[in-house]
Write a protein that holds these residues in place. Structure first.
Motif, PDB file in Angstrom:
ATOM      1  N   LEU A 167       0.725  -1.254   0.059  1.00 11.67           N
ATOM      2  CA  LEU A 167      -0.058  -0.056  -0.099  1.00 11.67           C
ATOM      3  C   LEU A 167       0.954   1.309  -0.131  1.00 11.67           C
ATOM      4  CD1 LEU A 167      -2.868  -0.987   2.492  1.00 11.67           C
ATOM      5  CD2 LEU A 167      -3.166  -0.646  -0.069  1.00 11.67           C
ATOM      6  N   GLU A 168       1.950   0.972   0.386  1.00 12.58           N
ATOM      7  CA  GLU A 168       3.191   2.264   0.643  1.00 12.58           C
ATOM      8  C   GLU A 168       3.158   2.885  -0.937  1.00 12.58           C
ATOM      9  OE1 GLU A 168       7.537   3.392   1.601  1.00 12.58           O
ATOM     10  OE2 GLU A 168       7.048   1.156   1.936  1.00 12.58           O
ATOM     11  N   ARG A 169       2.921   2.044  -2.170  1.00 14.18           N
ATOM     12  CA  ARG A 169       3.132   2.618  -3.407  1.00 14.18           C
ATOM     13  C   ARG A 169       2.037   3.432  -3.738  1.00 14.18           C
ATOM     14  NH1 ARG A 169       3.116  -3.186  -6.258  1.00 14.18           N
ATOM     15  NH2 ARG A 169       2.356  -1.804  -7.892  1.00 14.18           N
ATOM     16  N   LEU A 170       0.953   3.410  -2.868  1.00 12.38           N
ATOM     17  CA  LEU A 170      -0.188   4.485  -3.191  1.00 12.38           C
ATOM     18  C   LEU A 170      -0.119   5.625  -2.223  1.00 12.38           C
ATOM     19  CD1 LEU A 170      -2.969   1.821  -3.574  1.00 12.38           C
ATOM     20  CD2 LEU A 170      -1.711   3.089  -5.436  1.00 12.38           C
ATOM     21  N   ARG A 171       1.134   6.064  -1.624  1.00 13.78           N
ATOM     22  CA  ARG A 171       1.108   7.101  -0.793  1.00 13.78           C
ATOM     23  C   ARG A 171       0.477   8.358  -1.530  1.00 13.78           C
ATOM     24  NH1 ARG A 171       4.056   8.697   3.575  1.00 13.78           N
ATOM     25  NH2 ARG A 171       5.070   6.796   3.854  1.00 13.78           N
ATOM     26  N   GLY A 172       0.717   8.621  -2.695  1.00 10.20           N
ATOM     27  CA  GLY A 172       0.120   9.631  -3.296  1.00 10.20           C
ATOM     28  C   GLY A 172      -1.246   9.642  -3.740  1.00 10.20           C
ATOM     29  N   GLU A 173      -1.810   8.472  -3.592  1.00  5.78           N
ATOM     30  CA  GLU A 173      -3.128   8.140  -4.033  1.00  5.78           C
ATOM     31  C   GLU A 173      -4.080   7.372  -2.658  1.00  5.78           C
ATOM     32  OE1 GLU A 173      -3.512   6.552  -7.993  1.00  5.78           O
ATOM     33  OE2 GLU A 173      -1.437   5.909  -7.629  1.00  5.78           O
ATOM     34  N   ARG A 174      -3.982   8.234  -1.775  1.00 12.18           N
ATOM     35  CA  ARG A 174      -4.720   7.853  -0.316  1.00 12.18           C
ATOM     36  C   ARG A 174      -5.952   7.183  -0.536  1.00 12.18           C
ATOM     37  NH1 ARG A 174      -2.053   9.629   4.247  1.00 12.18           N
ATOM     38  NH2 ARG A 174      -3.055   8.891   6.538  1.00 12.18           N
ATOM     39  N   LYS A 175      -6.635   7.883  -1.436  1.00  9.10           N
ATOM     40  CA  LYS A 175      -8.315   7.380  -1.602  1.00  9.10           C
ATOM     41  C   LYS A 175      -8.227   6.093  -2.364  1.00  9.10           C
ATOM     42  CE  LYS A 175     -10.713  11.628  -1.879  1.00  9.10           C
ATOM     43  NZ  LYS A 175     -11.676  12.552  -2.489  1.00  9.10           N
ATOM     44  N   ALA A 176      -7.215   5.858  -3.312  1.00 12.18           N
ATOM     45  CA  ALA A 176      -7.088   4.528  -3.826  1.00 12.18           C
ATOM     46  C   ALA A 176      -6.508   3.203  -3.006  1.00 12.18           C
ATOM     47  CB  ALA A 176      -6.068   4.540  -4.988  1.00 12.18           C
ATOM     48  N   ALA A 177      -5.851   3.863  -2.053  1.00 15.09           N
ATOM     49  CA  ALA A 177      -5.104   2.675  -0.902  1.00 15.09           C
ATOM     50  C   ALA A 177      -6.377   2.406  -0.098  1.00 15.09           C
ATOM     51  CB  ALA A 177      -4.133   3.395  -0.122  1.00 15.09           C
ATOM     52  N   ALA A 178      -7.367   3.386   0.297  1.00 17.13           N
ATOM     53  CA  ALA A 178      -8.642   2.866   1.176  1.00 17.13           C
ATOM     54  C   ALA A 178      -9.508   2.241   0.362  1.00 17.13           C
ATOM     55  CB  ALA A 178      -9.094   4.344   1.808  1.00 17.13           C
ATOM     56  N   ALA A 179      -9.441   2.504  -0.815  1.00 18.63           N
ATOM     57  CA  ALA A 179     -10.524   1.729  -1.885  1.00 18.63           C
ATOM     58  C   ALA A 179     -10.028   0.238  -1.838  1.00 18.63           C
ATOM     59  CB  ALA A 179     -10.564   2.495  -3.021  1.00 18.63           C
ATOM     60  N   LEU A 180      -8.836   0.001  -1.970  1.00 18.96           N
ATOM     61  CA  LEU A 180      -8.328  -1.298  -2.078  1.00 18.96           C
ATOM     62  C   LEU A 180      -8.623  -2.113  -0.844  1.00 18.96           C
ATOM     63  CD1 LEU A 180      -6.637  -2.749  -4.128  1.00 18.96           C
ATOM     64  CD2 LEU A 180      -4.522  -2.537  -2.635  1.00 18.96           C
ATOM     65  N   LEU A 181      -8.649  -1.487   0.388  1.00 19.15           N
ATOM     66  CA  LEU A 181      -8.862  -2.114   1.659  1.00 19.15           C
ATOM     67  C   LEU A 181     -10.377  -2.438   1.645  1.00 19.15           C
ATOM     68  CD1 LEU A 181      -6.408  -0.296   4.178  1.00 19.15           C
ATOM     69  CD2 LEU A 181      -6.261  -2.599   3.285  1.00 19.15           C
ATOM     70  N   HIS A 182     -11.148  -1.508   1.323  1.00 20.60           N
ATOM     71  CA  HIS A 182     -12.590  -1.775   0.946  1.00 20.60           C
ATOM     72  C   HIS A 182     -12.861  -2.844   0.232  1.00 20.60           C
ATOM     73  CE1 HIS A 182     -13.306   2.623   2.059  1.00 20.60           C
ATOM     74  NE2 HIS A 182     -13.155   1.860   3.160  1.00 20.60           N
ATOM     75  N   ARG A 183     -12.070  -3.001  -0.794  1.00 25.20           N
ATOM     76  CA  ARG A 183     -12.295  -4.255  -1.890  1.00 25.20           C
ATOM     77  C   ARG A 183     -11.877  -5.407  -1.341  1.00 25.20           C
ATOM     78  NH1 ARG A 183     -15.727  -6.269  -5.165  1.00 25.20           N
ATOM     79  NH2 ARG A 183     -14.807  -7.511  -6.611  1.00 25.20           N
ATOM     80  N   CYS A 184     -10.977  -5.545  -0.585  1.00 22.82           N
ATOM     81  CA  CYS A 184     -10.576  -6.667   0.271  1.00 22.82           C
ATOM     82  C   CYS A 184     -11.832  -7.177   1.403  1.00 22.82           C
ATOM     83  CB  CYS A 184      -9.205  -6.378   1.350  1.00 22.82           C
ATOM     84  SG  CYS A 184      -7.841  -6.315   0.820  1.00 22.82           S
ATOM     85  N   ILE A 185     -12.251  -6.330   1.970  1.00 22.55           N
ATOM     86  CA  ILE A 185     -13.600  -6.577   2.852  1.00 22.55           C
ATOM     87  C   ILE A 185     -14.688  -7.252   1.813  1.00 22.55           C
ATOM     88  CG2 ILE A 185     -15.396  -5.741   4.253  1.00 22.55           C
ATOM     89  CD1 ILE A 185     -13.154  -3.745   5.325  1.00 22.55           C
ATOM     90  N   GLU A 186     -14.902  -6.611   0.832  1.00 25.44           N
ATOM     91  CA  GLU A 186     -15.910  -7.312  -0.190  1.00 25.44           C
ATOM     92  C   GLU A 186     -15.648  -8.429  -0.795  1.00 25.44           C
ATOM     93  OE1 GLU A 186     -17.030  -2.611  -1.962  1.00 25.44           O
ATOM     94  OE2 GLU A 186     -15.807  -3.967  -3.202  1.00 25.44           O
ATOM     95  N   LEU A 187     -14.450  -8.801  -0.822  1.00 23.46           N
ATOM     96  CA  LEU A 187     -14.136 -10.382  -1.426  1.00 23.46           C
ATOM     97  C   LEU A 187     -13.689 -11.087  -0.220  1.00 23.46           C
ATOM     98  CD1 LEU A 187     -11.308  -8.653  -3.897  1.00 23.46           C
ATOM     99  CD2 LEU A 187     -13.458  -9.858  -4.551  1.00 23.46           C
TER     100      LEU A 187
END
Length: 313
Positions: free
Chosen positions: A39-59
């Protein structure tokens, strides 16, 4: 009236647990979790990092592995912001290293007892938690990476003393170990060990005896580098001909076959593949639904382990 008990197959979100249910520190979690380091790779895209975690939960992922030294706290902060209490996600962290932005490597060891305590406190702060359910002590007894020198050479008993104290204080729920030898694990068993994280894959099975001991002791086996790595001496599972042949037969990606083999290999195996890409995340989760028949398993099981001597930085 009490609410009906939830099926172990389902997360609090109501999704099928990725890879099915497994046990970690006395809790039922998805056997396929999420390693949050990338997730550190998304440091400049904080919303995208959070969205990825939300997607984890959905999956159906409800087991996330992190550390304060991932992104200097950035990863923990995103987890705190994105994960809600009602998601009932088990967040696991680790201690034993700290960022070293000006050093030759991005990390340096932090093995001394006072450093371990400080790292737990930092994790609690950035995660916004009163207790971390499980904290892994990352040692340097085995696997790739740094080796302890000087004042970083710390006796296991001294480290377990502070980890046990933190558990008694309620700041951590359970103790795990990472990058340890079989002898170290045996010495640590009386302290109550819930998890072992070592480098392990289809092509790097030198720790088979340790995996079996963990199975006997009801300890979760959570391999890192489950598909190999760029370290010298750690061949990539996805390049193995038997893995690629199985992938063709199953209409799957070689990485999915490598992950599925681990899940089939022992019931106490939990996986924490990491990614910063939503499509890659979905592919990792789908590996949990891949069925390997006896012929495929036999072909994969006979592939020799050839990790060799792993280079140490």
């Amino acid at each position: 009236m009490a609410s009906p008990a939830r099926s172990p197959q389902l997360t609090a979100f109501g999704a099928q647990r990725a890879g099915g249910p497994g046990q970690l520190a006395g809790r039922t979690v998805s056997r396929i979790g999420f390693g949050a380091m990338q997730l550190e790779r998304l440091r400049g895209e904080r919303k995208a990092a959070a969205a990825l975690l939300h997607r984890c939960i959905e999956l159906g992922v409800d087991h996330i592995d992190t550390a304060q030294f991932y992104g200097h706290g950035f990863v923990n902060e995103v987890i705190r912001e994105a994960i809600r209490a009602q998601d009932d996600v088990m967040v696991v962290s680790k201690v034993g290293a700290e960022p070293d932005p000006d050093g030759p490597l991005p990390l340096r060891l932090a093995q001394r007892p006072e450093q371990l305590r400080a790292a737990v406190e930092d994790n609690l702060t950035t995660l916004g938690m009163e207790q971390i359910p499980l904290v892994n002590l990352r040692r340097t007894d085995a696997g790739p990476g740094l080796r302890a020198e000087g004042d970083q050479v710390i006796d296991l008993d001294d480290q377990l003393a502070v980890m046990t104290a933190l558990r008694d204080e309620g700041k951590i729920g359970a103790i795990g170990l990472s990058s340890v030898s079989l002898d170290v694990l045996r010495r640590a068993l009386p302290a109550g060990i819930a998890c072992v994280q070592n480098a392990y894959s289809l092509l790097a099975r030198d720790d088979e005896g340790m995996l079996r001991l963990c199975l006997e002791e009801d300890i979760a086996w959570v391999p890192y580098f489950p598909l190999g790595s760029a370290f010298d001496g750690m061949p990539k599972v996805t390049d193995e001909p038997a893995v690629r042949a199985a992938a063709r037969d199953l209409n799957a990606a070689p990485a999915q076959v490598g992950l599925a083999w681990l899940l089939h290999h022992a019931p106490n195996v939990l996986l924490i593949p990491g990614t910063a890409d939503p499509a890659h995340l979905e592919a990792n989760v789908q590996a949990g639904a891949l069925t390997l028949d006896e012929a495929t398993l036999s072909a994969l099981d006979t592939v020799p382990s050839r990790a060799g001597d792993i280079a140490i930085d």
